[in-house]
Design a protein around this motif. Structure first.
Motif, mmCIF file in Angstrom:
data_model
loop_
_atom_site.group_PDB
_atom_site.id
_atom_site.type_symbol
_atom_site.label_atom_id
_atom_site.label_comp_id
_atom_site.label_asym_id
_atom_site.label_seq_id
_atom_site.Cartn_x
_atom_site.Cartn_y
_atom_site.Cartn_z
ATOM 1 N N PHE A 272 -7.650 3.891 -6.102
ATOM 2 C CA PHE A 272 -9.206 3.801 -4.961
ATOM 3 C C PHE A 272 -9.693 4.250 -5.869
ATOM 4 O O PHE A 272 -10.419 3.967 -6.052
ATOM 5 N N VAL B 158 -11.318 -5.250 -2.234
ATOM 6 C CA VAL B 158 -11.675 -5.286 -1.145
ATOM 7 C C VAL B 158 -13.147 -7.093 -0.637
ATOM 8 O O VAL B 158 -13.916 -6.107 -0.779
ATOM 9 N N ALA C 257 1.102 -1.442 -0.293
ATOM 10 C CA ALA C 257 0.273 -0.097 -0.160
ATOM 11 C C ALA C 257 1.273 1.043 0.317
ATOM 12 O O ALA C 257 2.235 1.153 0.328
ATOM 13 N N HIS D 151 -8.415 -2.948 -7.051
ATOM 14 C CA HIS D 151 -8.603 -2.598 -5.745
ATOM 15 C C HIS D 151 -9.493 -2.914 -5.544
ATOM 16 O O HIS D 151 -10.309 -2.667 -4.350
ATOM 17 N N HIS E 236 -10.856 0.482 3.686
ATOM 18 C CA HIS E 236 -9.609 -0.088 2.761
ATOM 19 C C HIS E 236 -9.526 2.070 2.815
ATOM 20 O O HIS E 236 -8.272 2.265 2.778
ATOM 21 N N ALA F 184 -3.925 -5.586 3.122
ATOM 22 C CA ALA F 184 -2.439 -4.764 2.629
ATOM 23 C C ALA F 184 -2.372 -2.538 2.878
ATOM 24 O O ALA F 184 -1.583 -2.151 3.181
ATOM 25 N N ARG G 88 -5.894 -7.610 -0.350
ATOM 26 C CA ARG G 88 -6.022 -5.986 -0.646
ATOM 27 C C ARG G 88 -6.502 -5.494 0.730
ATOM 28 O O ARG G 88 -5.761 -3.811 1.113
ATOM 29 N N TRP H 4 -5.885 -7.933 -8.673
ATOM 30 C CA TRP H 4 -5.150 -6.702 -7.509
ATOM 31 C C TRP H 4 -5.602 -5.363 -7.964
ATOM 32 O O TRP H 4 -5.609 -4.337 -6.881
ATOM 33 N N ASN H 5 -5.286 -5.187 -9.435
ATOM 34 C CA ASN H 5 -4.535 -3.758 -10.218
ATOM 35 C C ASN H 5 -6.352 -3.020 -10.072
ATOM 36 O O ASN H 5 -6.584 -2.156 -10.237
ATOM 37 N N VAL I 67 2.898 -10.595 -3.401
ATOM 38 C CA VAL I 67 2.207 -10.233 -3.689
ATOM 39 C C VAL I 67 3.192 -10.277 -5.436
ATOM 40 O O VAL I 67 2.196 -10.402 -6.623
ATOM 41 N N ASP J 75 -2.128 4.138 -4.194
ATOM 42 C CA ASP J 75 -2.792 3.241 -4.197
ATOM 43 C C ASP J 75 -3.638 4.076 -2.951
ATOM 44 O O ASP J 75 -5.356 3.250 -4.239
ATOM 45 N N GLY K 71 -9.568 -9.924 -3.238
ATOM 46 C CA GLY K 71 -9.840 -8.919 -1.726
ATOM 47 C C GLY K 71 -9.561 -8.937 -0.585
ATOM 48 O O GLY K 71 -9.384 -7.810 0.514
#
Length: 306
Positions: A11, A220, A3, A218, A87, A188, A185, A215-216, A201, A7, A182
Motif C-alpha cells: 500500500f 480503497v 491483509a 490497493h 485503511h 480486508a 480492500r 486488487w493489486n 478474493v 499489504d 475498493g
C-alpha cells in the motif's frame, strides 16, 4: 490473501508511486536524474519526518507497528482520503491471533418487511464481503435474482465480475466494478482473518483479470452514496442515485436504496419496471432469509424482498 504485513508495504509503495515530486513541492531533478516512478523513499521519509531506514523497514514489512503520529504524517504526505487513512491504520495494526469466524449474518424480520414494502425503490442489504443478505423484488428485477444462486454464490462482487450480464447492465461498469474492489480492500484491512473473504478474493483473482489488476492496485472505497447508470434490457437506460445506510446493530450490514430524479425518463423507466414486477404472477408477501447458511426463517414461500 486478505491483509498481511506485506499489504502495508504494498500500500505504501502504491501511494509513493502515485505522487509526483511537483505535487509535494520538490524538485524532480529532470527526467534524466529520476529513475523511479513517483517519490523516492528518502523523499517520503523527509516529508514525514522519519529516517530513511525506518521508512524502508515499513515498506519491507520489517517494522512491528508504526505509531499514530507516523501514520498521520504518512497520510498527510500521501494526501489520503478518509477511507484510505482508515485503511492505512488497519494495515498497520499489530498482528492479531487468528480470530474465530463470525456467525452467519441475518437480517431482522422487520427490516425484511421494510424493504419488501418499497415497491417503487430497489433496495438490498449487503453484508460482510458484499454478501447479498436481502433484496426486494424490484432490486432483483433491476440487477439479478440472487435467490436462484447457490447460497455461497450470493455475493455482489462475485456477480459483478463473473456474470457477463452485469457488464452489460452497467454503462460505467469499470467504475462500478473498481469501487466494488475498493470496498473489499477496505473490508480486508479490517478483517484480515476472514476465511470466506480469502476464498472469494482467490476465486475472483483467478477468474477475472480486471479484478486481479485492481486488487493489486490497493485502492480503497467506502460506500456512502453515488450514481449508477444502467441499460436495463426490459425498460431501457436509467440513471439511478443510491444511498448506502449502515444498519444499527451490525456495522457490516449496509442498506442500499436506489431512486431517480422526479420527472426524468429514468423515473418513468423505473416506474415501468416496478409495474412489470407488480404484474408478475408470483404471489407477494413471502419472505426468505438470504444468509450463508440458506436457512429459512419461515416455511418455503416465493421470495419477495428478503
Amino acid at each position: 490473501m486478505a491483509a498481511s504485513r506485506t499489504d502495508l508495504g504494498d500500500f505504501l509503495r502504491r501511494c509513493r508511486a502515485g505522487l509526483t515530486p511537483e505535487a509535494v513541492g520538490l524538485d524532480d531533478g529532470g527526467p534524466a536524474k529520476r529513475r523511479v516512478r513517483g517519490l523516492r523513499r528518502e523523499e517520503v521519509a523527509q516529508l514525514a519526518g522519519v529516517s530513511v531506514d525506518y521508512y524502508t523497514r515499513l515498506e519491507q514489512g520489517r517494522h512491528a507497528s508504526p505509531s499514530e503520529a507516523v501514520l498521520e504524517a504518512l497520510a498527510r504526505v500521501f494526501r489520503l482520503e478518509p477511507a484510505a487513512r482508515a485503511h492505512l491504520a488497519d494495515l498497520a495494526r499489530p498482528a492479531r491471533h487468528k480470530a474465530a469466524q463470525p456467525p452467519a449474518q441475518r437480517v431482522r424480520p422487520a427490516m425484511q418487511q421494510l424493504i419488501a414494502s418499497m415497491s417503487e425503490h430497489p433496495a438490498l442489504i449487503l453484508g460482510r464481503r458484499t454478501d447479498v443478505l436481502a433484496a426486494n423484488t424490484l432490486a432483483r428485477e433491476l440487477f439479478t435474482d440472487w435467490t436462484r444462486m447457490p447460497p455461497r454464490e450470493r455475493n455482489y462482487a462475485r456477480w459483478m465480475f463473473l456474470d457477463p450480464a452485469a457488464a452489460e447492465l452497467f454503462l460505467d461498469w469499470r467504475t462500478v466494478a473498481g469501487e466494488v474492489v475498493g470496498t473489499l480492500r477496505l473490508y480486508a484491512g479490517r478483517h484480515p482473518d476472514d476465511v470466506r473473504l480469502n476464498e472469494l478474493v482467490g476465486e475472483l483473482t483467478i477468474k477475472s483479470a480486471e479484478f486481479s489488476a485492481w486488487w493489486n492496485g490497493h485502492q480503497v472505497h467506502e460506500r456512502t452514496h453515488g450514481v449508477k447508470r444502467v441499460a436495463h434490457p426490459a425498460v431501457g437506460p436509467m440513471t439511478l442515485r443510491y444511498e448506502a445506510l449502515p444498519l444499527p446493530g451490525d456495522a457490516n450490514q449496509v442498506l442500499f436504496i436506489y431512486h431517480t430524479d422526479p420527472g426524468s425518463s429514468s423515473h418513468d423507466n423505473l416506474a415501468l419496471l416496478a409495474m412489470l414486477c407488480g404484474g408478475a404472477s408470483s404471489p407477494r408477501g413471502g419472505r426468505v432469509q438470504l444468509d450463508s447458511s440458506s436457512r429459512r426463517t419461515e416455511p418455503p414461500a416465493p421470495y419477495q424482498g428478503a
